[in-house]
Design a protein around this motif. Sequence first.
Motif, PDB file in Angstrom:
ATOM      1  N   GLY A  16      55.338  41.188  87.792  1.00  0.00           N
ATOM      2  CA  GLY A  16      55.874  41.496  86.527  1.00  0.00           C
ATOM      3  C   GLY A  16      56.361  40.808  85.324  1.00  0.00           C
ATOM      4  N   GLU A  17      56.529  39.400  85.566  1.00  0.00           N
ATOM      5  CA  GLU A  17      56.602  38.657  84.594  1.00  0.00           C
ATOM      6  C   GLU A  17      55.256  38.069  83.750  1.00  0.00           C
ATOM      7  OE1 GLU A  17      60.554  36.437  86.665  1.00  0.00           O
ATOM      8  OE2 GLU A  17      58.807  35.387  86.268  1.00  0.00           O
ATOM      9  N   ASN A  18      54.360  38.366  84.120  1.00  0.00           N
ATOM     10  CA  ASN A  18      53.211  38.070  83.549  1.00  0.00           C
ATOM     11  C   ASN A  18      52.426  39.244  82.954  1.00  0.00           C
ATOM     12  OD1 ASN A  18      50.005  37.153  84.148  1.00  0.00           O
ATOM     13  ND2 ASN A  18      51.357  35.185  84.003  1.00  0.00           N
ATOM     14  N   VAL A  19      52.350  40.400  83.465  1.00  0.00           N
ATOM     15  CA  VAL A  19      51.584  41.552  82.963  1.00  0.00           C
ATOM     16  C   VAL A  19      52.573  42.603  82.670  1.00  0.00           C
ATOM     17  CG1 VAL A  19      50.096  43.333  83.975  1.00  0.00           C
ATOM     18  CG2 VAL A  19      49.782  40.944  84.536  1.00  0.00           C
ATOM     19  N   PRO A  20      52.392  43.149  81.573  1.00  0.00           N
ATOM     20  CA  PRO A  20      53.241  44.264  81.076  1.00  0.00           C
ATOM     21  C   PRO A  20      53.145  45.597  81.662  1.00  0.00           C
ATOM     22  CG  PRO A  20      51.554  43.991  79.371  1.00  0.00           C
ATOM     23  CD  PRO A  20      51.138  42.525  80.492  1.00  0.00           C
ATOM     24  N   ALA A  21      53.955  46.471  81.785  1.00  0.00           N
ATOM     25  CA  ALA A  21      53.944  47.665  82.380  1.00  0.00           C
ATOM     26  C   ALA A  21      52.970  48.506  81.536  1.00  0.00           C
ATOM     27  CB  ALA A  21      55.286  48.250  82.417  1.00  0.00           C
ATOM     28  N   SER A  22      52.739  48.570  80.498  1.00  0.00           N
ATOM     29  CA  SER A  22      51.698  49.354  79.877  1.00  0.00           C
ATOM     30  C   SER A  22      50.113  49.364  80.536  1.00  0.00           C
ATOM     31  CB  SER A  22      51.610  48.798  78.108  1.00  0.00           C
ATOM     32  OG  SER A  22      51.160  47.489  78.249  1.00  0.00           O
ATOM     33  N   THR A  23      50.242  48.313  81.042  1.00  0.00           N
ATOM     34  CA  THR A  23      48.753  48.227  81.890  1.00  0.00           C
ATOM     35  C   THR A  23      48.800  48.893  83.304  1.00  0.00           C
ATOM     36  OG1 THR A  23      49.361  46.253  83.215  1.00  0.00           O
ATOM     37  CG2 THR A  23      48.401  45.617  81.134  1.00  0.00           C
ATOM     38  N   MET A  24      49.721  49.447  83.831  1.00  0.00           N
ATOM     39  CA  MET A  24      49.963  50.197  85.082  1.00  0.00           C
ATOM     40  C   MET A  24      49.046  51.250  85.016  1.00  0.00           C
ATOM     41  SD  MET A  24      51.058  49.782  87.938  1.00  0.00           S
ATOM     42  CE  MET A  24      51.138  50.785  89.464  1.00  0.00           C
ATOM     43  N   SER A  25      48.933  52.153  84.297  1.00  0.00           N
ATOM     44  CA  SER A  25      47.843  53.359  84.319  1.00  0.00           C
ATOM     45  C   SER A  25      46.475  52.920  84.501  1.00  0.00           C
ATOM     46  CB  SER A  25      48.001  54.152  82.960  1.00  0.00           C
ATOM     47  OG  SER A  25      47.622  53.355  81.740  1.00  0.00           O
ATOM     48  N   LYS A  26      45.954  51.698  83.925  1.00  0.00           N
ATOM     49  CA  LYS A  26      44.699  51.546  84.191  1.00  0.00           C
ATOM     50  C   LYS A  26      44.577  50.887  85.663  1.00  0.00           C
ATOM     51  CE  LYS A  26      43.852  49.996  79.310  1.00  0.00           C
ATOM     52  NZ  LYS A  26      43.521  49.046  78.427  1.00  0.00           N
ATOM     53  N   ILE A  27      45.591  49.860  85.944  1.00  0.00           N
ATOM     54  CA  ILE A  27      45.463  49.420  87.597  1.00  0.00           C
ATOM     55  C   ILE A  27      45.594  50.560  88.488  1.00  0.00           C
ATOM     56  CG2 ILE A  27      46.930  47.991  88.988  1.00  0.00           C
ATOM     57  CD1 ILE A  27      48.078  46.441  86.406  1.00  0.00           C
ATOM     58  N   GLU A  28      46.390  51.635  88.248  1.00  0.00           N
ATOM     59  CA  GLU A  28      46.647  52.539  89.077  1.00  0.00           C
ATOM     60  C   GLU A  28      45.163  53.381  89.284  1.00  0.00           C
ATOM     61  OE1 GLU A  28      48.401  55.091  91.837  1.00  0.00           O
ATOM     62  OE2 GLU A  28      49.277  53.529  90.852  1.00  0.00           O
ATOM     63  N   ALA A  29      44.443  53.521  88.233  1.00  0.00           N
ATOM     64  CA  ALA A  29      43.076  54.356  88.098  1.00  0.00           C
ATOM     65  C   ALA A  29      42.129  53.691  88.812  1.00  0.00           C
ATOM     66  CB  ALA A  29      42.771  54.629  86.733  1.00  0.00           C
ATOM     67  N   ILE A  30      42.267  52.237  88.717  1.00  0.00           N
ATOM     68  CA  ILE A  30      41.071  51.601  89.344  1.00  0.00           C
ATOM     69  C   ILE A  30      41.317  51.523  90.701  1.00  0.00           C
ATOM     70  CG2 ILE A  30      39.947  49.148  89.477  1.00  0.00           C
ATOM     71  CD1 ILE A  30      40.332  49.085  86.550  1.00  0.00           C
ATOM     72  N   ALA A  31      42.609  51.324  91.223  1.00  0.00           N
ATOM     73  CA  ALA A  31      43.087  51.097  92.506  1.00  0.00           C
ATOM     74  C   ALA A  31      42.841  52.319  93.228  1.00  0.00           C
ATOM     75  CB  ALA A  31      44.487  50.850  92.568  1.00  0.00           C
ATOM     76  N   THR A  32      43.156  53.476  92.887  1.00  0.00           N
ATOM     77  CA  THR A  32      42.836  54.788  93.512  1.00  0.00           C
ATOM     78  C   THR A  32      41.309  55.123  93.793  1.00  0.00           C
ATOM     79  OG1 THR A  32      44.901  55.659  92.106  1.00  0.00           O
ATOM     80  CG2 THR A  32      43.221  57.253  93.088  1.00  0.00           C
ATOM     81  N   SER A  33      40.375  54.504  92.940  1.00  0.00           N
ATOM     82  CA  SER A  33      39.303  54.582  93.129  1.00  0.00           C
ATOM     83  C   SER A  33      38.587  53.796  94.055  1.00  0.00           C
ATOM     84  CB  SER A  33      38.307  54.472  91.887  1.00  0.00           C
ATOM     85  OG  SER A  33      38.386  52.795  91.692  1.00  0.00           O
ATOM     86  N   LEU A  34      39.582  52.923  94.491  1.00  0.00           N
ATOM     87  CA  LEU A  34      39.046  51.814  95.897  1.00  0.00           C
ATOM     88  C   LEU A  34      39.440  52.415  97.227  1.00  0.00           C
ATOM     89  CD1 LEU A  34      40.121  48.408  94.041  1.00  0.00           C
ATOM     90  CD2 LEU A  34      37.766  49.214  94.245  1.00  0.00           C
ATOM     91  N   GLY A  35      40.495  53.244  97.101  1.00  0.00           N
ATOM     92  CA  GLY A  35      40.622  53.582  98.477  1.00  0.00           C
ATOM     93  C   GLY A  35      42.175  54.328  98.464  1.00  0.00           C
ATOM     94  N   ASP A  36      42.996  54.522  99.481  1.00  0.00           N
ATOM     95  CA  ASP A  36      44.033  55.264  99.507  1.00  0.00           C
ATOM     96  C   ASP A  36      45.394  54.023  99.174  1.00  0.00           C
ATOM     97  OD1 ASP A  36      46.129  56.872 100.165  1.00  0.00           O
ATOM     98  OD2 ASP A  36      45.997  56.539 102.089  1.00  0.00           O
ATOM     99  N   VAL A  37      45.828  54.241  98.056  1.00  0.00           N
ATOM    100  CA  VAL A  37      46.910  53.385  97.496  1.00  0.00           C
ATOM    101  C   VAL A  37      48.200  53.674  98.234  1.00  0.00           C
ATOM    102  CG1 VAL A  37      48.081  52.544  95.685  1.00  0.00           C
ATOM    103  CG2 VAL A  37      45.867  53.063  95.458  1.00  0.00           C
ATOM    104  N   GLN A  38      48.716  52.978  99.061  1.00  0.00           N
ATOM    105  CA  GLN A  38      49.941  53.229 100.049  1.00  0.00           C
ATOM    106  C   GLN A  38      51.105  52.363  99.588  1.00  0.00           C
ATOM    107  OE1 GLN A  38      48.652  52.974 104.294  1.00  0.00           O
ATOM    108  NE2 GLN A  38      47.057  54.335 104.026  1.00  0.00           N
ATOM    109  N   LEU A  39      50.656  51.282  98.879  1.00  0.00           N
ATOM    110  CA  LEU A  39      51.947  50.386  98.498  1.00  0.00           C
ATOM    111  C   LEU A  39      51.824  49.929  97.234  1.00  0.00           C
ATOM    112  CD1 LEU A  39      53.236  47.608 100.718  1.00  0.00           C
ATOM    113  CD2 LEU A  39      52.845  47.163  98.563  1.00  0.00           C
ATOM    114  N   ARG A  40      52.912  49.981  96.367  1.00  0.00           N
ATOM    115  CA  ARG A  40      52.912  49.386  94.860  1.00  0.00           C
ATOM    116  C   ARG A  40      54.297  48.755  94.757  1.00  0.00           C
ATOM    117  NH1 ARG A  40      51.388  54.804  95.375  1.00  0.00           N
ATOM    118  NH2 ARG A  40      49.394  55.650  94.200  1.00  0.00           N
ATOM    119  N   ARG A  41      53.869  47.372  94.384  1.00  0.00           N
ATOM    120  CA  ARG A  41      55.185  46.685  94.262  1.00  0.00           C
ATOM    121  C   ARG A  41      55.016  45.868  92.896  1.00  0.00           C
ATOM    122  NH1 ARG A  41      55.624  43.695 100.468  1.00  0.00           N
ATOM    123  NH2 ARG A  41      56.235  46.043 101.405  1.00  0.00           N
ATOM    124  N   VAL A  42      56.222  45.525  92.343  1.00  0.00           N
ATOM    125  CA  VAL A  42      56.046  44.432  91.191  1.00  0.00           C
ATOM    126  C   VAL A  42      57.236  43.556  91.381  1.00  0.00           C
ATOM    127  CG1 VAL A  42      57.718  46.268  89.903  1.00  0.00           C
ATOM    128  CG2 VAL A  42      56.349  44.415  88.605  1.00  0.00           C
TER     129      VAL A  42
END
Length: 249
Positions: A16-42
């Motif tokens: 969280g000190e290196n990547v802004p929160a504005s990127t989270m929607s893109k990260i979430e979309a790609i991660a969801t396409s990879l499988g079942d997202v069961q954990l999200r930590r910052v």
Amino acid sequence: MNTVQNKKRVAIMIDGENVPASTMSKIEAIATSLGDVQLRRVYGNFANGANGEWIDHSKDHPLDVRQVTPSKNKKNTTDIALAVETVEIVLRKGFDCVCIASNDRDFQPLVEFLRREGAEVHGFGGDAADLKLRNSCSKYHIVLNTRKAAATSSEKVEKPTAAATKAKPPQEPSKSEAANWAKVREALNELANQREWVALPELATVLSKAKLQPASFGSRSWLQVFKKDGRFAVEKIAGSTQSQVRLVA
């Protein structure tokens, strides 16, 4: 039939000190396409309002905010916490796929270790991220275009005013001013060992611990301090309200 039970278990681990929160929607979309997202930590130092955009994001989204108090030498505390817990969820909790959001090249050994253990590792960050880190991932996803933002800002050339053309030659700084600037350069260089650009809130936190304030340089904010000094480059982080700074001279 591809059900949740046989999908890959995916974890999102964010610096969280290196990547802004504005990127989270893109990260979430790609991660969801990879499988079942069961954990999200910052991970990061969120005390005293630092990196507050992640706190705001967590109010409306499923995100586990992990406060990491900086060590006395201020080195890699967040990185270590993220790395240790990532190894734990892969080796002990059986996650198949890990999404690591950071531009920090220090995560390269972690990525290589996880892949040797059979995990799929996807990296997320900016287009200026270290190539070794990017190439070590199963795949690296660009979610932050810092180079484009830098090119856009460099195209905006202001016409010099009459006052500017008659600018007075710079005065030699006093000993106390020189000492303060030395501390600023030291802090920025230490953070920049991990990446070219440093988020201004992160740098401000380090400078505050060094007992430096913008008033020490005749300004009301750190943004003003760095903008008016030609030895530093300042620009907005793409998709964020935060600014970032780098040393140019």
